[in-house]
Design a protein around this motif. Structure first.
Motif, PDB file in Angstrom:
ATOM      1  N   UNK A  95       0.841  -1.204   0.000  1.00 25.13           N
ATOM      2  CA  UNK A  95       0.000   0.000   0.000  1.00 25.13           C
ATOM      3  C   UNK A  95       0.874   1.252   0.000  1.00 25.13           C
ATOM      4  N   UNK A  96       1.895   1.228   0.849  1.00 23.64           N
ATOM      5  CA  UNK A  96       2.792   2.378   0.932  1.00 23.64           C
ATOM      6  C   UNK A  96       3.499   2.617  -0.404  1.00 23.64           C
ATOM      7  N   UNK A  97       4.010   1.562  -0.985  1.00 26.34           N
ATOM      8  CA  UNK A  97       4.734   1.732  -2.238  1.00 26.34           C
ATOM      9  C   UNK A  97       3.818   2.234  -3.355  1.00 26.34           C
ATOM     10  N   UNK A  98       2.559   1.854  -3.285  1.00 28.53           N
ATOM     11  CA  UNK A  98       1.603   2.337  -4.295  1.00 28.53           C
ATOM     12  C   UNK A  98       1.432   3.854  -4.171  1.00 28.53           C
ATOM     13  N   UNK A  99       1.226   4.353  -2.936  1.00 23.84           N
ATOM     14  CA  UNK A  99       1.041   5.799  -2.794  1.00 23.84           C
ATOM     15  C   UNK A  99       2.345   6.550  -3.087  1.00 23.84           C
ATOM     16  N   UNK A 100       3.477   5.974  -2.716  1.00 20.94           N
ATOM     17  CA  UNK A 100       4.736   6.668  -3.013  1.00 20.94           C
ATOM     18  C   UNK A 100       4.916   6.781  -4.530  1.00 20.94           C
ATOM     19  N   UNK A 101       4.604   5.700  -5.223  1.00 20.78           N
ATOM     20  CA  UNK A 101       4.765   5.688  -6.684  1.00 20.78           C
ATOM     21  C   UNK A 101       3.842   6.727  -7.320  1.00 20.78           C
ATOM     22  N   UNK A 102       2.594   6.732  -6.891  1.00 22.46           N
ATOM     23  CA  UNK A 102       1.649   7.700  -7.449  1.00 22.46           C
ATOM     24  C   UNK A 102       2.129   9.134  -7.201  1.00 22.46           C
ATOM     25  N   UNK A 103       2.718   9.361  -6.037  1.00 20.93           N
ATOM     26  CA  UNK A 103       3.140  10.719  -5.673  1.00 20.93           C
ATOM     27  C   UNK A 103       4.543  11.039  -6.172  1.00 20.93           C
ATOM     28  N   UNK A 104       5.182  10.094  -6.839  1.00 21.02           N
ATOM     29  CA  UNK A 104       6.546  10.313  -7.330  1.00 21.02           C
ATOM     30  C   UNK A 104       7.551  10.437  -6.203  1.00 21.02           C
ATOM     31  N   UNK A 105       7.298   9.756  -5.090  1.00 22.22           N
ATOM     32  CA  UNK A 105       8.196   9.824  -3.930  1.00 22.22           C
ATOM     33  C   UNK A 105       9.155   8.647  -3.967  1.00 22.22           C
ATOM     34  N   UNK A 106      10.444   8.938  -4.025  1.00 20.77           N
ATOM     35  CA  UNK A 106      11.459   7.886  -4.044  1.00 20.77           C
ATOM     36  C   UNK A 106      12.004   7.633  -2.652  1.00 20.77           C
ATOM     37  N   UNK A 107      12.052   8.672  -1.827  1.00 17.94           N
ATOM     38  CA  UNK A 107      12.603   8.559  -0.483  1.00 17.94           C
ATOM     39  C   UNK A 107      11.589   9.133   0.502  1.00 17.94           C
ATOM     40  N   UNK A 108      10.689   8.275   1.019  1.00 18.74           N
ATOM     41  CA  UNK A 108       9.604   8.793   1.861  1.00 18.74           C
ATOM     42  C   UNK A 108      10.101   9.553   3.085  1.00 18.74           C
ATOM     43  N   UNK A 109      11.202   9.094   3.659  1.00 21.37           N
ATOM     44  CA  UNK A 109      11.684   9.754   4.871  1.00 21.37           C
ATOM     45  C   UNK A 109      12.072  11.201   4.611  1.00 21.37           C
ATOM     46  N   UNK A 110      12.635  11.446   3.446  1.00 25.26           N
ATOM     47  CA  UNK A 110      13.069  12.808   3.116  1.00 25.26           C
ATOM     48  C   UNK A 110      11.961  13.632   2.485  1.00 25.26           C
ATOM     49  N   UNK A 111      11.104  12.970   1.700  1.00 30.56           N
ATOM     50  CA  UNK A 111      10.161  13.736   0.886  1.00 30.56           C
ATOM     51  C   UNK A 111       8.810  13.948   1.543  1.00 30.56           C
TER      52      UNK A 111
END
Lengths: 352, 179, 381
Positions: C255-271
């Motif tokens: 689930x997390x990777x899906x939302x990160x991908x949609x949002x173009x987030x490669x590094x969730x901790x930083x972005x």
């Protein structure tokens, strides 16, 4: 994108019975499998799944969780659940498909009414402060609606009996129905009242059942089946809850939902409507604006099988099957939620 | 808003009755329990064994039946546990802290959850502890705790699972059968 | 092309153990009216409603949204009732967002609630039986497993419990106001579900949350900044199956990777600037940090210990006080989405994280098997 880009491409029903020895998920598994096998699709190809069920039918909080096992949710899947008839799960899946990123959705509806007593459970569906404490059971509620209909002059008890007779005769051709037979209208009218002005046969049977539908988008639908049942329009509307706040002899939310779904009152090859109690068919036919002579509930309808939480989905299935088989080119399905037709969904299907 | 006097809610006890037969798989499980045996079903597709049998394998959605019945020994190990301080809710009969453990039976692939542990003080309960069921005398057994609604309460047929004295299972083995 | 969706109004109730001043109707209207006011619109501006709550057995009512239709101005409108266990508040929001993104509706009201004082949630969570585990009893062995896997010191859970209750002091709506909370107090509180202590556990609350969602055209009618919905996803997995890892849950990872991908987030901790995660028991904070790949394996608890997840830290988690401070179960997931939205709108008041432009919301439910996640931004792209 065009909302008309989405079609029903496969359906399956578990035949309704008075009391099944199987649990709800055990009813769902072969049903879901049958729908997928009809189009040669594996569960892993499904992009989104939505289920409709009611914990109170199963008799426990979180009861719906077990139904997830019918989907083989491993590896993880994108899915959701509504505490409503599967017809609304279909609505949610239809909305989801319009995003355009997935092609296939699976819809399930299931419920076993046999373990519980309807007269105990369904009063709890009413306003807990003002109505539920009165112990208004669903048959009495329907009886009040039927009485109002009689007094309005819009229908007679003979009309109710004719709905029942026609429904049971139609159900003779339906292997999924639970009640069927050839009955004489006068014989029906000679029966005693159960909850006046309703007689026992004006009530739906108590059923256990399940149903599943596969929705597909655009070209995927055309690739999977020769005659997809295209969803030309789909809408639902709710009416006020308090029975004293609306005219029980008409269904304003059904009329509105039909209009929003794009149904213009024109000819239909069949209309499958969720008239749970016989008088409701007359109310719904009028509220939908069905032309005289429309074939109503060729499946027998809820009076012949009432697998609560899939009854509405089954109406959509019956309406869709006739298109997919080539027997029809335009059908309408209706689902209801709550009592006395409080909440209504209309689905308009076309063959091309 | 002016302060309102505290209101005491009125209680309206909602009582609903559910009567149903056990599904065929649980019926067989319950019958076997009464004779002191644990039975489950083995999936013909993947060979996993579930105790109790579910009537299907959730990993393959293959339907299973009596033809797939297997018996398993009543031995295994604790793969997860907690000690619960009971909250007094309607119907609660527990008043003292009690252990609920996940038991990884030797012959099954699934885990028996929320089981009682007997014969060992709470602070000695630990993952890896090898256990065996301590059965009630046959004439005292009942299967009222078995229900289609996910209840595999074995309290009616066993007192709980008790230590066997064997060496502990390794932590890694517990971890893969945690739930 | 899907329509863009944004939140233009949110509302929530004063969460409390017992809201004896309102009926269920009053509770949901309080949240809904606040959301409408915040969105600068009225009941008649709403095209459709999506209602969510936890199992109806908690309050002894079947499908309560049916009777709430009258109070929520729903007559003549479509209403959906979502039910996905603890994640329901999140999935309610997501279903509402789909109604906007599909172009079917222009303004949707999402409402989620629970009036636990008018029912018996503990009974419900225990499967309606004596000696049930409840939610805490189910999760306790998994928290123990995380502690053992990660080698985390025992005080991490106490730190999370303290941090969230201190944050709650800055949230006027929060239920628990434990001004004298401290790590010592948490450590000394009684064990509930070994190894979890009383003060490491969520309260039982009456509460509701509501949000008004609209499309891009709708945001132009609002005078306040919108929270743009950049990504949403749901994932579910079987709750019980041989070999399942209920600690690092695959559905949560996916689930997390899906939302990160949609949002173009490669590094969730930083972005990601701030996260509202469903943490009903203290240890779930480090568990979700790792379970959503914000922290590497065994690193989640270090983020807690270093103060990274404190409100002034580099990755604040639950500045609202989170589920540990208010838990009307059916609403809690929606409250995470609402709080995340408020952060990027700059409207979180005393618990605002400075400069928050990208916020993550997460809700989970069942046997930690249902996940609903979303990412909000202060800008459309």
């Amino acid at each position: 994108m065009a909302a008309s880009d989405i079609a029903i491409v496969a359906t399956a029903q578990f035949p309704s019975v008075r009391r099944s020895i199987y649990s709800e998920v055990q009813l769902l598994i072969p049903t879901v499998s049958a729908a997928l096998e009809a189009i040669g699709v594996d569960r892993s190809a499904i992009g989104f799944t939505c289920a409709g069920s009611c914990d109170y039918l199963t008799g426990g909080p979180f009861a719906f969780v077990t139904n997830l096992e019918a989907t083989r949710a491993w590896p993880p899947i994108a899915e959701s659940h509504v505490e409503m008839d599967g017809a609304w799960a279909l609505y949610e899946a239809w909305v989801r498909l319009q995003h355009g990123d997935i092609d296939l959705a699976l819809v399930m509806g299931s419920g076993k009414s046999s373990p519980s007593r309807p007269a105990e459970v369904w009063p709890q569906q009413l306003d807990p402060y003002y109505l539920a404490p009165l112990g208004l059971d669903p048959v009495s509620y329907a009886g009040l609606q039927a009485r109002a209909l009689l007094e309005s002059g819009k229908a007679t008890e003979r009309d109710f009996a004719e709905v029942v007779a026609r429904s049971r005769r139609s159900a003779q051709g339906n292997l999924n129905a639970q009640v069927r037979g050839d009955v004489d209208v006068d014989a029906l009218l000679a029966e005693p009242y159960y909850a006046s002005p309703l007689r026992k046969h004006d009530l739906p049977p108590i059923s256990d059942g399940a149903a599943a539908v596969v929705l597909a988008r655009g070209d995927r639908a055309r690739d999977l089946v020769e005659r997809p049942a295209w969803i030309r329009g789909l809408d639902h509307r709710i009416d006020p809850h308090q029975p004293g706040m609306r005219d029980l002899t008409t269904s304003a939310s059904t009329t509105l939902a039909a209009r929003k779904a794009g149904y213009d009152g024109g000819p239909l090859d069949a209309a499958e409507i969720s008239a749970i109690f016989s008088p409701q068919e007359l109310i719904l036919a009028e509220s939908l604006g069905l032309p005289d002579g429309t074939v109503i509930n060729p499946s027998g309808g809820p009076l012949c099988a009432n697998p609560i939480m899939s009854t509405g989905l089954v109406r959509i299935i019956e309406a869709a099957d006739r298109i997919m088989s080539g027997d029809a080119s335009r059908t309408l399905a209706h689902a209801t939620n709550g009592q006395g037709l409080q909440h209504n969904l209309v689905c308009l299907l076309e063959g091309a | 808003m002016s302060p309102e006097p505290d209101r005491e809610p009125m209680s309206d006890l909602v009582s609903l009755t559910y009567v149903e037969e056990l599904t065929p798989n649980l019926e067989r499980f319950a019958d076997a329990l009464l004779t002191g045996h644990l039975v489950g079903e083995q999936c013909p597709t993947c060979s996993r064994i579930y105790v109790p049998g579910k009537g299907y394998c959730p990993m393959d959605v293959t339907l299973t039946s009596e033809a797939d019945e297997v018996e398993v020994k009543d031995t295994g190990f604790i793969s997860g546990y907690t000690i619960i301080t009971p909250v007094q809710y309607y119907g609660q009969k527990e008043t003292e802290p009690f252990v609920l453990a996940s038991i990884a039976l030797d012959g099954a692939d699934n885990t028996l959850v929320q089981q009682s542990i007997v014969g060992v003080p709470h602070d000695a309960v630990h993952n890896g502890l090898r256990v065996q069921a301590r059965w009630r005398p046959q004439h005292e057994r009942n299967v009222e705790g078995i229900s289609n609604r996910g209840g595999t309460g074995l309290d009616g047929v066993i007192f709980g699972f008790q230590p066997t004295g064997e060496p502990d299972e390794p932590a890694a083995k517990c971890r893969e059968r945690l739930f | 092309m899907p329509q863009r969706c944004a939140v233009i109004g949110v509302g929530q109730t004063q969460h409390k153990k017992i809201r004896s001043d309102v009926s269920i109707v009053g509770l949901v209207r309080e949240a809904a009216q606040r959301a409408l006011d915040d969105a600068e619109c009225t009941w008649s501006d709403i095209d459709a409603l999506v209602i969510g709550k936890a199992p109806d057995a908690f309050e002894g009512i079947v499908q309560p949204e049916l009777f709430l239709a009258d109070a929520l101005g729903a007559a003549g409108k479509p209403m959906l009732r979502v039910h996905t266990a603890g994640s329901v508040g999140g999935s309610t929001f997501i279903v509402a967002s789909h109604l906007i993104e599909s172009g079917i509706h222009e303004r949707v009201l999402a409402v989620a609630w629970e009036k636990q004082s008018e029912g018996n949630a503990q009974w419900g969570l225990s499967g309606g039986r004596s000696g049930g585990s409840g939610a805490g009893g189910t999760f306790a062995p998994w928290m123990r497993a995380y502690i053992e896997d990660s080698g985390a010191p025992e005080h991490i859970g106490w730190m999370v419990a303290t941090k969230d209750r201190l944050n709650a002091l800055k949230n006027p709506y929060a239920h628990l106001k434990l001004a004298d909370i401290s790590i010592e107090k948490v450590k000394d509180s009684p064990l509930l579900w070994d190894p979890i202590r009383f003060l490491e556990s969520c309260p039982s609350s009456d509460g509701a949350g509501a949000a008004v969602l609209t499309n891009e055209a709708g945001t132009r009618k609002s005078s306040k900044p919108p929270a743009w919905v950049t990504a949403t996803a749901v994932r579910s997995e079987l709750g019980v199956f041989p070999g399942r890892d209920p600690v690092r849950v695959q559905a949560g990872v996916d689930c997390a990777h899906d939302v990160y991908r949609q949002a173009g987030i490669a590094n969730p901790r930083d972005e990601i600037d701030v996260a509202e995660l469903y943490v009903p028991f203290s240890w779930y904070e480090p568990m979700w940090l790792e379970g959503h790949d914000i922290a590497g394996p065994g690193e989640g608890w270090r983020m807690v210990e270093s103060g990274t997840t404190a409100i002034g830290g580099a990755f604040p988690v639950n500045p609202s006080g989170g589920v540990l401070s208010s838990n009307p179960i059916g609403a809690s997931g929606l409250l995470r989405f609402i709080e995340a939205a408020q952060q990027v709108r700059g409207q979180a008041g005393d618990h605002q994280v400075d400069g928050a432009r990208t916020a993550l919301a997460q809700a989970y439910g069942g046997a930690a098997q249902y996940f609903a996640m979303g990412i909000f931004r202060d800008r459309k792209d």
